[in-house]
Scaffold this active site. Structure first.
Site, mmCIF file in Angstrom:
data_model
loop_
_atom_site.group_PDB
_atom_site.id
_atom_site.type_symbol
_atom_site.label_atom_id
_atom_site.label_comp_id
_atom_site.label_asym_id
_atom_site.label_seq_id
_atom_site.Cartn_x
_atom_site.Cartn_y
_atom_site.Cartn_z
ATOM 1 N N ASP A 150 0.835 -1.212 0.000
ATOM 2 C CA ASP A 150 0.000 0.000 0.000
ATOM 3 C C ASP A 150 0.866 1.257 0.000
ATOM 4 O OD1 ASP A 150 1.008 -0.287 2.545
ATOM 5 O OD2 ASP A 150 -0.861 0.222 3.574
ATOM 6 N N ASP A 231 9.191 -4.952 12.454
ATOM 7 C CA ASP A 231 10.041 -3.775 12.270
ATOM 8 C C ASP A 231 10.692 -3.325 13.573
ATOM 9 O OD1 ASP A 231 7.620 -2.910 13.324
ATOM 10 O OD2 ASP A 231 7.232 -1.417 11.777
ATOM 11 N N HIS A 256 1.815 5.648 6.852
ATOM 12 C CA HIS A 256 0.413 5.830 7.207
ATOM 13 C C HIS A 256 0.249 6.277 8.656
ATOM 14 C CE1 HIS A 256 1.458 1.759 8.460
ATOM 15 N NE2 HIS A 256 0.537 1.891 9.387
#
Length: 366
Positions: A150, A231, A256
């Site tokens: 995305d 992460d 985001h």
């Protein structure tokens, strides 16, 4: 006297001729050198694409997202000329094979299909393993850059940025996820990590150091043991264990997690043009923004800055002035999000039903 004058004139012309010849030669020398240098610089930027491997992580639940990537930054030319690999959990009976076959390199991890820690950490381990396998075949690889499905990636800006950095030194590049750092359990120390939602790049030297820690069997287990997302755990390994600091370029890597009023609604066209990545949250935007951004950047590249700016201001201000368009939105490109949304709606309906029933009982008693 006339002979002397003629000789003087002849000598003067000869000196002028020599002076102009020398200047011309010097000009030619510098121009040639400049062209060579610019040619070298161009090749250096161009050839960097061969030295970078790009991983794009997706899921069979979100396969329709790939349409937006193919309509924007992952063009046919990119697929032909870059080391790009699509990484997914599995190819199922509901998979759109025509869409998937648009990508030359598709890797199945067979990791769990949820968005939980074990799933994410499993996929991350496979990404590192894939790089080490590719590096045996392509020894010239200097960088691993991984992105989500995305995200929009401006590859030209990425190539230009990485071409200026020495990959023989350990580099961990991305966007800081949490301001102030994440606290390590049973310790007063904190560390920073790059959010995968903005994309992350690892240099070859750092990948060498990481190898003992990111084995497919080791990484997911330790990830869960520490109670961290993929992460965050990678940041822990790099900053705390390996003692390599994050190179944060928050002005060019966007995720985001950024607040709308502090980021996208206030981006100028220059911010858009100079950015390297843009991440989009499923509950705020539909992914048809990706090809729009790509077209705007192409307009700038075609020297149509004014047209692109007018269009960008219109789109940005329209979205800003119509907040109702963002209410009750979700990413329809992911089946898993649709399920979550349906479950959320059902749960809310049950709550409302209980409230109504409780109110009716209270009225009867009174």
């Amino acid at each position: 006297m006339q002979r002397y004058t003629r000789r003087y004139t002849l000598y003067f012309r000869l000196v002028i001729f020599l002076f102009l010849s020398i200047n011309f030669c010097l000009l030619l020398f510098f121009t040639t050198n400049q062209n060579r240098n610019s040619h070298f610089s161009f090749n250096k930027t161009t050839n960097i694409a061969n030295r970078i491997v790009l991983f794009v992580r997706t899921s069979h639940n979100c396969q329709s997202r790939l349409n937006y990537l193919l309509q924007s930054w992952i063009s046919r030319n990119v697929l032909k000329k870059s080391n790009l690999y699509l990484i997914t959990d599995r190819i199922s009976t509901i998979t759109n094979l025509t869409l998937l076959n648009s990508f030359h390199n598709v890797i199945q991890t067979h990791c769990p299909e949820t968005h939980n820690r074990i799933d994410l950490c499993c996929k991350t381990a496979y990404e590192f393993q894939l790089f080490y396998s590719l590096n045996k075949i392509k020894s010239n690889l200097e960088w691993l850059c991984r992105f989500d499905d995305d995200q929009y990636v401006n590859l030209n800006n990425l190539y230009k940025y990485l071409s200026q950095i020495n990959a023989s030194k350990p580099y961990y590049i991305g966007r800081t996820s949490i301001n102030g750092g994440l606290k390590i359990s049973n310790s007063n120390r904190t560390y920073s990590f790059a959010t995968y939602g903005a994309g992350v790049c690892f240099s070859h030297a750092l990948l060498k150091q990481l190898r003992p820690h990111v084995n497919i069997k080791i990484l997911p287990r330790n990830c869960i043991k520490r109670g961290l997302s993929d992460d965050a755990y990678i940041g822990y390994l790099i900053e705390f264990v390996l003692n390599v600091s994050l190179t944060a370029i928050n002005d060019r890597f966007h995720s985001h997690l950024e607040k709308l009023d502090k980021s996208f609604r206030n981006y100028s066209l220059d911010d858009l043009f100079h950015g390297i990545t843009f991440g989009f949250s499923w509950d705020r935007y539909k992914l048809d923004w990706l090809p729009i951004i790509h077209h705007l950047i192409n307009l700038i590249n075609q020297n149509q800055y004014e047209t692109a700016n007018h269009l960008w201001l219109f789109l940005r201000n329209y979205e800003k002035e119509h907040p109702e368009n963002l209410k009750d939105k979700y990413d329809e490109s992911c089946i898993s999000y649709q399920r979550l949304r349906n479950q959320s709606i059902e749960l809310q309906m049950r709550k409302n039903k209980k409230i109504i029933q409780h109110s009716k009982k209270h009225i009867r008693r009174s």
